[in-house]
Design an enzyme around this catalytic site. Structure first.
Site, PDB file in Angstrom:
ATOM      1  CB  ALA A   8     -22.635 -23.980 -30.174  1.00 45.74           C
ATOM      2  CG  HIS A   9     -20.120 -29.082 -28.991  1.00 42.75           C
ATOM      3  ND1 HIS A   9     -19.199 -28.067 -28.956  1.00 42.75           N
ATOM      4  CD2 HIS A   9     -19.436 -30.223 -29.290  1.00 42.75           C
ATOM      5  CE1 HIS A   9     -17.992 -28.562 -29.214  1.00 42.75           C
ATOM      6  NE2 HIS A   9     -18.104 -29.861 -29.424  1.00 42.75           N
ATOM      7  N   GLY A  10     -24.470 -29.363 -30.230  1.00 46.04           N
ATOM      8  CA  GLY A  10     -25.900 -29.547 -30.014  1.00 46.04           C
ATOM      9  C   GLY A  10     -26.707 -28.379 -30.550  1.00 46.04           C
TER      10      GLY A  10
END
Length: 138
Positions: A8-10
């Site tokens: 996932a993002h971040g």
């Protein structure tokens, strides 16, 4: 043997794993991969491939956004490794991660994917809609 990779993002994937472990305890068959803003598609592909350390394992890759970089990178890995059993599903949420964790060792990868994509609809609820449904039941 089934394994799960969260991408996932971040730091969302790491925190999703941490949250799931608050409920299930340690999840040794789960790995999490973060996608940082200075990274690109190639670096995420390399991370996903590096996480697939067991050649005989089946991998369920749960990503946050459909067509986002984590999803696209994971799909590219799955396509380049078509001889392996790799499933990629977007829309990762804590309920979906928990469903996958509960089924991981007792079901096939295809059964897990079918189940999580089916129950995903049931994991999103609107308070107002639920309130109206309950009032109608009376």
């Amino acid at each position: 043997m089934n394994k799960v990779i969260l991408v996932a993002h971040g730091k969302l994937a790491h925190e999703m794993k941490n949250s799931a472990e608050m409920i299930f305890g340690e999840l040794p068959d789960f790995q999490s991969i973060e996608f940082l803003k200075e990274e690109g598609l190639d670096s995420v592909q390399q991370k996903v491939l590096a996480a697939m350390t067991e050649p005989a394992a089946n991998y369920l890759v749960l990503t946050d956004l459909f067509c986002g970089t984590p999803y696209n990178a994971s799909c590219a890995v799955a396509m380049k490794n078509s001889q392996r059993d790799i499933e990629v599903v977007s829309g990762m949420s804590l309920p979906i991660v928990l469903e996958a964790a509960s089924m991981l060792q007792s079901h096939s990868l295809a059964e897990i994917v079918k189940h999580v994509t089916t129950v995903a609809v049931d994991t999103v609820k609107s308070f107002k809609d639920q309130q109206v449904e309950e009032e109608e039941d009376f």
